[in-house]
Write an enzyme that holds these catalytic residues in place. Structure first.
Site, PDB file in Angstrom:
ATOM      1  N   SER A  63      82.386  43.271 -15.271  1.00 43.59           N
ATOM      2  CA  SER A  63      82.155  42.057 -14.482  1.00 43.59           C
ATOM      3  C   SER A  63      83.339  41.120 -14.708  1.00 43.59           C
ATOM      4  O   SER A  63      84.171  41.351 -15.605  1.00 43.59           O
ATOM      5  CB  SER A  63      80.857  41.384 -14.919  1.00 43.59           C
ATOM      6  OG  SER A  63      81.033  40.823 -16.211  1.00 43.59           O
ATOM      7  N   ASP A 110      82.565  44.785 -11.033  1.00 40.56           N
ATOM      8  CA  ASP A 110      81.259  44.294 -10.569  1.00 40.56           C
ATOM      9  C   ASP A 110      81.438  43.061  -9.666  1.00 40.56           C
ATOM     10  O   ASP A 110      82.572  42.638  -9.379  1.00 40.56           O
ATOM     11  CB  ASP A 110      80.438  43.998 -11.837  1.00 40.56           C
ATOM     12  CG  ASP A 110      78.940  44.043 -11.627  1.00 40.56           C
ATOM     13  OD1 ASP A 110      78.494  44.383 -10.525  1.00 40.56           O
ATOM     14  OD2 ASP A 110      78.201  43.720 -12.593  1.00 40.56           O
ATOM     15  N   HIS A 111      80.302  42.453  -9.288  1.00 38.54           N
ATOM     16  CA  HIS A 111      80.263  41.294  -8.376  1.00 38.54           C
ATOM     17  C   HIS A 111      81.535  40.443  -8.364  1.00 38.54           C
ATOM     18  O   HIS A 111      81.984  39.972  -9.400  1.00 38.54           O
ATOM     19  CB  HIS A 111      79.137  40.343  -8.783  1.00 38.54           C
ATOM     20  CG  HIS A 111      77.790  40.937  -8.687  1.00 38.54           C
ATOM     21  ND1 HIS A 111      77.010  40.856  -7.561  1.00 38.54           N
ATOM     22  CD2 HIS A 111      77.069  41.650  -9.585  1.00 38.54           C
ATOM     23  CE1 HIS A 111      75.870  41.472  -7.768  1.00 38.54           C
ATOM     24  NE2 HIS A 111      75.873  41.974  -8.992  1.00 38.54           N
ATOM     25  N   ASP A 145      81.395  40.598  -3.385  1.00 34.81           N
ATOM     26  CA  ASP A 145      80.034  40.088  -3.186  1.00 34.81           C
ATOM     27  C   ASP A 145      80.075  38.732  -2.495  1.00 34.81           C
ATOM     28  O   ASP A 145      80.115  37.688  -3.134  1.00 34.81           O
ATOM     29  CB  ASP A 145      79.315  40.002  -4.532  1.00 34.81           C
ATOM     30  CG  ASP A 145      77.924  39.397  -4.404  1.00 34.81           C
ATOM     31  OD1 ASP A 145      77.490  39.145  -3.260  1.00 34.81           O
ATOM     32  OD2 ASP A 145      77.288  39.169  -5.442  1.00 34.81           O
ATOM     33  N   GLU A 175      78.018  43.543  -0.901  1.00 33.59           N
ATOM     34  CA  GLU A 175      76.620  43.123  -1.049  1.00 33.59           C
ATOM     35  C   GLU A 175      76.173  42.326   0.167  1.00 33.59           C
ATOM     36  O   GLU A 175      76.911  41.503   0.699  1.00 33.59           O
ATOM     37  CB  GLU A 175      76.443  42.277  -2.327  1.00 33.59           C
ATOM     38  CG  GLU A 175      75.001  41.796  -2.529  1.00 33.59           C
ATOM     39  CD  GLU A 175      74.731  41.260  -3.935  1.00 33.59           C
ATOM     40  OE1 GLU A 175      75.289  41.821  -4.900  1.00 33.59           O
ATOM     41  OE2 GLU A 175      73.961  40.292  -4.061  1.00 33.59           O
ATOM     42  N   GLU A 183      74.042  35.853 -11.965  1.00 33.69           N
ATOM     43  CA  GLU A 183      75.245  36.678 -12.096  1.00 33.69           C
ATOM     44  C   GLU A 183      76.429  35.745 -12.145  1.00 33.69           C
ATOM     45  O   GLU A 183      76.505  34.772 -11.400  1.00 33.69           O
ATOM     46  CB  GLU A 183      75.371  37.661 -10.925  1.00 33.69           C
ATOM     47  CG  GLU A 183      75.676  37.002  -9.606  1.00 33.69           C
ATOM     48  CD  GLU A 183      75.478  37.909  -8.401  1.00 33.69           C
ATOM     49  OE1 GLU A 183      74.534  38.706  -8.389  1.00 33.69           O
ATOM     50  OE2 GLU A 183      76.272  37.771  -7.471  1.00 33.69           O
ATOM     51  N   HIS A 227      68.601  40.391 -11.161  1.00 31.16           N
ATOM     52  CA  HIS A 227      69.287  40.668 -12.433  1.00 31.16           C
ATOM     53  C   HIS A 227      68.425  40.182 -13.591  1.00 31.16           C
ATOM     54  O   HIS A 227      67.788  39.142 -13.508  1.00 31.16           O
ATOM     55  CB  HIS A 227      70.630  39.924 -12.493  1.00 31.16           C
ATOM     56  CG  HIS A 227      71.659  40.464 -11.550  1.00 31.16           C
ATOM     57  ND1 HIS A 227      72.373  39.677 -10.696  1.00 31.16           N
ATOM     58  CD2 HIS A 227      72.096  41.724 -11.347  1.00 31.16           C
ATOM     59  CE1 HIS A 227      73.217  40.436  -9.998  1.00 31.16           C
ATOM     60  NE2 HIS A 227      73.061  41.679 -10.365  1.00 31.16           N
ATOM     61  N   GLY A 228      68.431  40.937 -14.662  1.00 31.60           N
ATOM     62  CA  GLY A 228      67.685  40.535 -15.854  1.00 31.60           C
ATOM     63  C   GLY A 228      66.358  41.268 -15.934  1.00 31.60           C
ATOM     64  O   GLY A 228      66.015  42.068 -15.060  1.00 31.60           O
ATOM     65  N   HIS A 266      71.149  47.138  -7.424  1.00 31.53           N
ATOM     66  CA  HIS A 266      71.521  46.147  -8.448  1.00 31.53           C
ATOM     67  C   HIS A 266      70.286  45.735  -9.237  1.00 31.53           C
ATOM     68  O   HIS A 266      69.162  45.898  -8.776  1.00 31.53           O
ATOM     69  CB  HIS A 266      72.167  44.915  -7.796  1.00 31.53           C
ATOM     70  CG  HIS A 266      73.627  45.121  -7.554  1.00 31.53           C
ATOM     71  ND1 HIS A 266      74.599  44.513  -8.297  1.00 31.53           N
ATOM     72  CD2 HIS A 266      74.257  45.939  -6.681  1.00 31.53           C
ATOM     73  CE1 HIS A 266      75.783  44.929  -7.880  1.00 31.53           C
ATOM     74  NE2 HIS A 266      75.598  45.790  -6.898  1.00 31.53           N
ATOM     75  N   GLY A 268      69.150  46.934 -12.116  1.00 36.24           N
ATOM     76  CA  GLY A 268      68.372  48.127 -12.475  1.00 36.24           C
ATOM     77  C   GLY A 268      67.498  47.962 -13.713  1.00 36.24           C
ATOM     78  O   GLY A 268      66.477  48.646 -13.847  1.00 36.24           O
ATOM     79  N   SER A 269      67.867  47.050 -14.612  1.00 40.50           N
ATOM     80  CA  SER A 269      67.089  46.916 -15.856  1.00 40.50           C
ATOM     81  C   SER A 269      65.664  46.496 -15.562  1.00 40.50           C
ATOM     82  O   SER A 269      65.414  45.661 -14.683  1.00 40.50           O
ATOM     83  CB  SER A 269      67.737  45.861 -16.761  1.00 40.50           C
ATOM     84  OG  SER A 269      69.021  46.282 -17.137  1.00 40.50           O
ATOM     85  N   ASN A 288      72.902  49.884 -11.128  1.00 42.14           N
ATOM     86  CA  ASN A 288      73.558  49.031 -12.123  1.00 42.14           C
ATOM     87  C   ASN A 288      72.618  48.695 -13.267  1.00 42.14           C
ATOM     88  O   ASN A 288      71.483  48.259 -13.041  1.00 42.14           O
ATOM     89  CB  ASN A 288      74.002  47.720 -11.465  1.00 42.14           C
ATOM     90  CG  ASN A 288      75.181  47.902 -10.544  1.00 42.14           C
ATOM     91  OD1 ASN A 288      75.614  49.022 -10.280  1.00 42.14           O
ATOM     92  ND2 ASN A 288      75.702  46.799 -10.052  1.00 42.14           N
ATOM     93  N   MET A 289      73.120  48.891 -14.471  1.00 44.55           N
ATOM     94  CA  MET A 289      72.308  48.639 -15.663  1.00 44.55           C
ATOM     95  C   MET A 289      73.099  47.782 -16.649  1.00 44.55           C
ATOM     96  O   MET A 289      74.092  48.240 -17.213  1.00 44.55           O
ATOM     97  CB  MET A 289      71.967  49.971 -16.351  1.00 44.55           C
ATOM     98  CG  MET A 289      71.092  50.902 -15.548  1.00 44.55           C
ATOM     99  SD  MET A 289      69.400  50.308 -15.346  1.00 44.55           S
ATOM    100  CE  MET A 289      68.716  50.589 -16.956  1.00 44.55           C
ATOM    101  N   ASP A 290      72.660  46.581 -16.858  1.00 36.05           N
ATOM    102  CA  ASP A 290      73.341  45.719 -17.825  1.00 36.05           C
ATOM    103  C   ASP A 290      72.370  45.204 -18.887  1.00 36.05           C
ATOM    104  O   ASP A 290      72.495  45.513 -20.062  1.00 36.05           O
ATOM    105  CB  ASP A 290      74.036  44.561 -17.087  1.00 36.05           C
ATOM    106  CG  ASP A 290      74.887  43.715 -18.009  1.00 36.05           C
ATOM    107  OD1 ASP A 290      75.218  44.188 -19.124  1.00 36.05           O
ATOM    108  OD2 ASP A 290      75.248  42.582 -17.644  1.00 36.05           O
TER     109      ASP A 290
HETATM  110  O1  13P Z   1      73.141  44.508 -11.246  1.00 37.73           O
HETATM  111  C1  13P Z   1      73.649  44.473 -12.360  1.00 37.73           C
HETATM  112  C2  13P Z   1      75.098  44.292 -12.495  1.00 37.73           C
HETATM  113  O2  13P Z   1      75.716  44.079 -11.267  1.00 37.73           O
HETATM  114  C3  13P Z   1      72.869  44.649 -13.611  1.00 37.73           C
HETATM  115  O3  13P Z   1      71.576  44.156 -13.486  1.00 37.73           O
HETATM  116  P1  13P Z   1      70.587  44.174 -14.758  1.00 37.73           P
HETATM  117  O4  13P Z   1      71.199  43.277 -15.775  1.00 37.73           O
HETATM  118  O5  13P Z   1      69.271  43.679 -14.252  1.00 37.73           O
HETATM  119  O6  13P Z   1      70.533  45.593 -15.248  1.00 37.73           O
HETATM  120  O1  G3H Z   2      75.958  40.696 -12.281  1.00 33.70           O
HETATM  121  C1  G3H Z   2      75.353  40.999 -13.257  1.00 33.70           C
HETATM  122  C2  G3H Z   2      75.894  41.708 -14.419  1.00 33.70           C
HETATM  123  O2  G3H Z   2      74.815  41.837 -15.300  1.00 33.70           O
HETATM  124  C3  G3H Z   2      77.093  41.044 -15.040  1.00 33.70           C
HETATM  125  O3  G3H Z   2      76.724  40.002 -15.830  1.00 33.70           O
HETATM  126  P1  G3H Z   2      77.803  38.974 -16.475  1.00 33.70           P
HETATM  127  O4  G3H Z   2      78.399  38.178 -15.358  1.00 33.70           O
HETATM  128  O5  G3H Z   2      76.982  38.181 -17.426  1.00 33.70           O
HETATM  129  O6  G3H Z   2      78.847  39.818 -17.189  1.00 33.70           O
HETATM  130 ZN    ZN Z   3      75.298  38.979  -5.502  1.00 37.03          ZN
HETATM  131 ZN    ZN Z   4      74.437  43.149  -9.824  1.00 36.20          ZN
END
Ligand code: 13P
Ligand code: G3H
Ligand code: ZN
Ligand code: ZN
Length: 360
Positions: A63, A110-111, A145, A175, A183, A227-228, A266, A268-269, A288-290
Site C-alpha cells: 500500500s 494497492d489502492h 482507486d 475500483e 484505507e 476493510h478490517g 477487497h 478479504g479479512s 486482498n488480505m491485510d
Molecule cells: O482490501 C484490502 C487491501 O486493499 C485488505 O482488506 P482487509 O484488511 O479487510 O483484509
Molecule cells: O487498503 C487497505 C489495506 O489494508 C492497506 O492498508 P494501509 O493503508 O493501512 O497500509
Molecule cells: Zn477504495
Molecule cells: Zn482494499
C-alpha cells in the site's frame, strides 16, 4: 497439470502475458490468489514461505503507507517520494528473493486514490526505466482507486493509466463502488450503503472503455466489501452481484465467455469460506488480505513477549540464573520469527480457503 504449465516464467516475479495467463487459469480452475499486504522483508518472506509450502502462486502488494514504511517512517513523504522510493526498494527486494521460493509471484501495489497519484506516477516512471533495460516493467501490476470520484472521471483517468502501462503489458486493477472501513487514512465508515454496491451498467462502461486499450485489467467492484474485521453481522456481502455483472456483460457484449471479467475481492479479512467460494465462482481471481495477517503476525510476537517476559526484562539475568545472558531471547531474529511463523500459518489458511493451494 498446474498453473506453471501456462507460464513462460515459472518462478519469481511474473509480468505481462504471464499475469494474464495466471488469472485466466485461476478463473477457469475456480480459485483466487491471495494478495497479501507486505510492509517489510519479514512479512514478504512469511508470505513466500506459505506459498512455497502450499505449492501455490501468491500476490504480494504494497500500500502507499506500506511502501513509505519500506523506506522508513523517518523519511518525509508529503510529496509521496518516500512511498515511491519504498515501493521501488520493496519491488527490487521481492524480485531478488522470490525465485528462491520456487513459486510464481505477482508484484502489485494497492489502492491509489486521486491525492496519491504522484505515487503511482513515480512508480510508473520506475517501471518505464526498468522496461528500457529489461524489456518488462518493475511491477507486475498496480491498482488505481478513483472510486470516490465521479464514475466518468474514474473511468477516463483509469483509461489513461492503462494506456500508459499497455506498451509494457502491465496489469492495472481499478475500483468502482467504495470499499467501506478505512484505507490510507481515508475513513469510509459512514458512506451510504448504495455506494458500496456497484451497478452493472458501470461495469459495462468500464469494460467498453478499457478493453480496446489493453486486456490487462481487473475490476474491484464493490459488493459490500469493508476493510478490517468487525463483529459478525456488521458487514453484508453480496457476492452474487458479481455473477449478475458477468451475466449482464456477457449478454451486452455478446460474448461466448460466461465470465468475461476479472474481479478482485477487497477487504478479504473476516469473511466466510462460503463468501469467498461464491465470489470465486463469479470470477474473483484475487482476494486482498491485510487485517487478518496483521493480527496473525502480531499474535506470534505477542505470545513470545508475554511468555518470555522474564527473559526479556534485562540483558543479563533470568529465572535460570541471575548471571545468565538473554541474548538468544532478545535477538530480533528470534522474536520477529515468531510473528513470521504465525503469519505464514494464516497465509496458508487463506491459500486453502481460496482453493489456491496445490496449483503449482
Ligand atoms: O482490501 C484490502 C487491501 O486493499 C485488505 O482488506 P482487509 O484488511 O479487510 O483484509
Ligand atoms: O487498503 C487497505 C489495506 O489494508 C492497506 O492498508 P494501509 O493503508 O493501512 O497500509
Ligand atoms: Zn477504495
Ligand atoms: Zn482494499
Amino acid at each position: 497439470m498446474g498453473c506453471q504449465d501456462v507460464l513462460s516464467r515459472k518462478t519469481g516475479v511474473i509480468v505481462g502475458d504471464d499475469v494474464l495467463a495466471l488469472f485466466t487459469y485461476a478463473r477457469e480452475h475456480k480459485f483466487a490468489i491471495p494478495a497479501i499486504n507486505v510492509t517489510s522483508s519479514s512479512t514478504v518472506v512469511a508470505s513466500l514461505e506459505a506459498a512455497r509450502d502450499k505449492k501455490s502462486p501468491i500476490i504480494l502488494q504494497m500500500s502507499q503507507g506500506g511502501a513509505a514504511y519500506f523506506a522508513g517512517k523517518g523519511v518525509p513523504n508529503s510529496d509521496q517520494s518516500a512511498s515511491v522510493a519504498g515501493s521501488v526498494a520493496g519491488a527490487h527486494y521481492i524480485r531478488s528473493i522470490a525465485p528462491t521460493y520456487g513459486v510464481p509471484v505477482i508484484l502489485h501495489t494497492d489502492h491509489c486514490a486521486k491525492k496519491l497519484l504522484p505515487w503511482l506516477d513515480g512508480m510508473m516512471d520506475a517501471d518505464e526505466a526498468y522496461f528500457k533495460i529489461h524489456g518488462e516493467p518493475l511491477f507486475s501490476s498496480h491498482m488505481i482507486d478513483l472510486s470516490e470520484e465521479s464514475v466518468e472521471w474514474n473511468i477516463e483517468t483509469t483509461a489513461k493509466y492503462l494506456a500508459r502501462g499497455a506498451p509494457m503489458k502491465q496489469w492495472l486493477e481499478m475500483e468502482i463502488g467504495i470499499t467501506g472501513g478505512e484505507e490510507d487514512g481515508v475513513n469510509n465508515e459512514g458512506v451510504d450503503n448504495a455506494s458500496l454496491y456497484t451497478q452493472p451498467e458501470d461495469i459495462l462502461a468500464i469494460y467498453n472503455k478499457l478493453a480496446p486499450i489493453s486486456p490487462y485489467f481487473s475490476i474491484a467492484a464493490g459488493f459490500g466489501n469493508v476493510h478490517g474485521v468487525y463483529k459478525p453481522g456488521n458487514v453484508q456481502l453480496h457476492p452474487e452481484l458479481l455473477g449478475k455483472h458477468q451475466a449482464y456483460c456477457k449478454k451486452e457484449l455478446k460474448s461466448k465467455d460466461d465470465k468475461p471479467l476479472f474481479f478482485v475481492f477487497h477487504g478479504g479479512s473476516g469473511s466466510t469460506k462460503a463468501e469467498y467460494f461464491e465470489a470465486i465462482s463469479h470470477g474473483v481471481v484475487k482476494v486482498n488480505m491485510d487485517t487478518d495477517m496483521q493480527f496473525a503476525y502480531c499474535s506470534g510476537i505477542r505470545d513470545y513477549m508475554v511468555g518470555k517476559k522474564d527473559y526479556l526484562t534485562t540483558a543479563i539475568g533470568n529465572p535460570d540464573g541471575e548471571d545468565k545472558p538473554n541474548k538468544k531471547y532478545f535477538d530480533p531474529r528470534v522474536w520477529v520469527r515468531e510473528g513470521e511463523k504465525t503469519m505464514t500459518t494464516r497465509v496458508k489458511e487463506a491459500l486453502d480457503d481460496f482453493n489456491c493451494s496445490g496449483h503449482v
